[in-house]
Design a protein around this motif. Structure first.
Motif, PDB file in Angstrom:
ATOM      1  N   VAL A  75      21.375  26.422   1.016  1.00 12.17           N
ATOM      2  CA  VAL A  75      21.041  26.222   2.420  1.00 12.17           C
ATOM      3  C   VAL A  75      19.994  25.123   2.531  1.00 12.17           C
ATOM      4  O   VAL A  75      18.939  25.208   1.903  1.00 12.17           O
ATOM      5  CB  VAL A  75      20.469  27.516   3.048  1.00 12.17           C
ATOM      6  CG1 VAL A  75      20.536  27.429   4.562  1.00 12.17           C
ATOM      7  CG2 VAL A  75      21.225  28.726   2.578  1.00 12.17           C
ATOM      8  N   GLY A  76      20.308  24.099   3.302  1.00 13.16           N
ATOM      9  CA  GLY A  76      19.395  22.960   3.424  1.00 13.16           C
ATOM     10  C   GLY A  76      18.641  22.985   4.739  1.00 13.16           C
ATOM     11  O   GLY A  76      19.251  23.048   5.808  1.00 13.16           O
ATOM     12  N   LEU A  77      17.308  22.969   4.656  1.00 14.92           N
ATOM     13  CA  LEU A  77      16.473  22.890   5.865  1.00 14.92           C
ATOM     14  C   LEU A  77      16.308  21.422   6.221  1.00 14.92           C
ATOM     15  O   LEU A  77      15.667  20.670   5.478  1.00 14.92           O
ATOM     16  CB  LEU A  77      15.098  23.495   5.584  1.00 14.92           C
ATOM     17  CG  LEU A  77      15.048  25.005   5.483  1.00 14.92           C
ATOM     18  CD1 LEU A  77      13.676  25.454   5.004  1.00 14.92           C
ATOM     19  CD2 LEU A  77      15.355  25.614   6.849  1.00 14.92           C
ATOM     20  N   GLU A  78      16.875  21.019   7.349  1.00 20.69           N
ATOM     21  CA  GLU A  78      16.862  19.602   7.679  1.00 20.69           C
ATOM     22  C   GLU A  78      15.824  19.260   8.744  1.00 20.69           C
ATOM     23  O   GLU A  78      15.633  20.012   9.697  1.00 20.69           O
ATOM     24  CB  GLU A  78      18.266  19.179   8.132  1.00 20.69           C
ATOM     25  CG  GLU A  78      19.277  19.478   7.029  1.00 20.69           C
ATOM     26  CD  GLU A  78      20.631  18.829   7.265  1.00 20.69           C
ATOM     27  OE1 GLU A  78      20.955  18.530   8.440  1.00 20.69           O
ATOM     28  OE2 GLU A  78      21.351  18.625   6.270  1.00 20.69           O
ATOM     29  N   ILE A  90      13.664  22.467  12.347  1.00 22.75           N
ATOM     30  CA  ILE A  90      12.638  22.297  13.381  1.00 22.75           C
ATOM     31  C   ILE A  90      12.709  23.460  14.364  1.00 22.75           C
ATOM     32  O   ILE A  90      13.769  23.761  14.906  1.00 22.75           O
ATOM     33  CB  ILE A  90      12.844  20.963  14.145  1.00 22.75           C
ATOM     34  CG1 ILE A  90      12.790  19.769  13.186  1.00 22.75           C
ATOM     35  CG2 ILE A  90      11.815  20.811  15.268  1.00 22.75           C
ATOM     36  CD1 ILE A  90      11.450  19.539  12.529  1.00 22.75           C
ATOM     37  N   GLY A  91      11.574  24.098  14.569  1.00 26.21           N
ATOM     38  CA  GLY A  91      11.512  25.248  15.482  1.00 26.21           C
ATOM     39  C   GLY A  91      10.407  26.151  14.997  1.00 26.21           C
ATOM     40  O   GLY A  91       9.686  25.809  14.051  1.00 26.21           O
ATOM     41  N   GLN A 141      15.806  33.055  11.584  1.00 23.66           N
ATOM     42  CA  GLN A 141      17.014  33.608  12.197  1.00 23.66           C
ATOM     43  C   GLN A 141      18.245  32.755  11.849  1.00 23.66           C
ATOM     44  O   GLN A 141      19.307  33.290  11.521  1.00 23.66           O
ATOM     45  CB  GLN A 141      16.821  33.698  13.721  1.00 23.66           C
ATOM     46  CG  GLN A 141      17.930  34.455  14.433  1.00 23.66           C
ATOM     47  CD  GLN A 141      18.151  35.855  13.856  1.00 23.66           C
ATOM     48  OE1 GLN A 141      17.205  36.626  13.693  1.00 23.66           O
ATOM     49  NE2 GLN A 141      19.388  36.184  13.482  1.00 23.66           N
ATOM     50  N   ARG A 142      18.070  31.435  11.907  1.00 20.73           N
ATOM     51  CA  ARG A 142      19.211  30.555  11.563  1.00 20.73           C
ATOM     52  C   ARG A 142      19.645  30.781  10.123  1.00 20.73           C
ATOM     53  O   ARG A 142      20.838  30.811   9.812  1.00 20.73           O
ATOM     54  CB  ARG A 142      18.809  29.080  11.741  1.00 20.73           C
ATOM     55  CG  ARG A 142      18.603  28.692  13.189  1.00 20.73           C
ATOM     56  CD  ARG A 142      18.067  27.262  13.317  1.00 20.73           C
ATOM     57  NE  ARG A 142      17.462  27.087  14.624  1.00 20.73           N
ATOM     58  CZ  ARG A 142      16.418  26.297  14.883  1.00 20.73           C
ATOM     59  NH1 ARG A 142      15.874  25.560  13.923  1.00 20.73           N
ATOM     60  NH2 ARG A 142      15.932  26.219  16.096  1.00 20.73           N
ATOM     61  N   ILE A 187      23.145  33.775   5.760  1.00 17.75           N
ATOM     62  CA  ILE A 187      23.125  34.702   4.614  1.00 17.75           C
ATOM     63  C   ILE A 187      23.908  35.984   4.948  1.00 17.75           C
ATOM     64  O   ILE A 187      24.636  36.509   4.110  1.00 17.75           O
ATOM     65  CB  ILE A 187      21.674  35.031   4.201  1.00 17.75           C
ATOM     66  CG1 ILE A 187      20.987  33.738   3.719  1.00 17.75           C
ATOM     67  CG2 ILE A 187      21.627  36.102   3.115  1.00 17.75           C
ATOM     68  CD1 ILE A 187      19.493  33.870   3.441  1.00 17.75           C
ATOM     69  N   ASP A 188      23.809  36.437   6.209  1.00 18.74           N
ATOM     70  CA  ASP A 188      24.521  37.655   6.598  1.00 18.74           C
ATOM     71  C   ASP A 188      26.024  37.517   6.450  1.00 18.74           C
ATOM     72  O   ASP A 188      26.742  38.511   6.328  1.00 18.74           O
ATOM     73  CB  ASP A 188      24.180  38.033   8.044  1.00 18.74           C
ATOM     74  CG  ASP A 188      22.760  38.579   8.175  1.00 18.74           C
ATOM     75  OD1 ASP A 188      22.184  39.006   7.139  1.00 18.74           O
ATOM     76  OD2 ASP A 188      22.208  38.560   9.289  1.00 18.74           O
TER      77      ASP A 188
END
Ligand code: AMP
Length: 190
Positions: free
Chosen positions: A112-115, A173-174, A181-182, A187-188
């Protein structure tokens, strides 16, 4: 067991998010940066070997990093899986991870990449540097080196995992809770 890789440039929030995700999903969080910093602080052999690279914002050589990672995984087989943060950072590390996980009957479940854009990230790192005590957070030239290392050696991993259908991009960003949550939404569904 699952094995999730958190990607993102320095400052993207990997460490912050990992703290939440490891509790929520009962995962062992392995941050190679944290393990290296622990070894630096305690002046171990590994710390002595890694120090010069880390202080300059360069990647520690693959062999040292891979051996350390394997030892951390082997020590922690008691949870529902692993959350890798800051590893792999090169294609040889990703190959080594695949081979190693296979040898213990696991595989990378997802990455998972956090952009986020670079300006936001550099500002965050400089802010963090005021309190983190990290030499590599306080100097713009070192921060720049870390981004160059990322672009040259780590960014190709996105393609590497996309071709295996294992890469998920997340807007980094947030608020912390929004980003958690994102990540959870992905993952869920795994
Ligand atoms: P981080 O806390 O993830 O930003 O990592 C801090 C520093 O630790 C990096 O700039 C590298 O010097 C070193 N490091 C952490 N993870 C790795 C890795 N997977 N491969 C090589 N060097 C690493």
């Amino acid at each position: 067991m699952i094995a999730i890789v958190l990607f993102g440039k320095p400052g993207a929030g990997k460490g912050t998010q990992a703290e939440f995700l490891k509790e929520k999903y009962n995962l062992t969080h392995i941050s190679t940066g944290d393990v290296f910093r622990y070894n630096l602080k305690n002046d171990t052999d590994l710390g002595k070997q890694a120090r010069v690279y880390m202080d300059n914002g360069e990647l520690v050589p693959d062999e040292l990093t891979i051996n350390m990672l394997k030892a951390e995984v082997e020590k922690n087989m008691d949870k529902a899986g692993f959350l890798f943060d800051g590893f792999p950072r090169t294609i040889p590390q990703a190959d080594a991870l695949d081979a190693f996980l296979k040898s213990i009957n696991l595989e990378v479940t997802a990455t998972v990449g956090l952009e986020a854009n670079d300006d936001v990230l550099v500002a965050r790192i400089l802010e963090r540097g005021k309190t983190s005590g990290r030499a590599d957070d306080q100097d713009e030239a070192k921060i720049r080196t870390r981004y160059e290392e990322y672009n040259e050696k780590t960014a190709p991993l996105i393609e590497f995992y996309k071709t295996q259908d294992k890469y998920y991009a997340v807007d980094g960003i947030g608020t912390v809770a929004e980003v958690t949550q994102r990540l959870s939404n992905i993952i869920d569904k795994l």
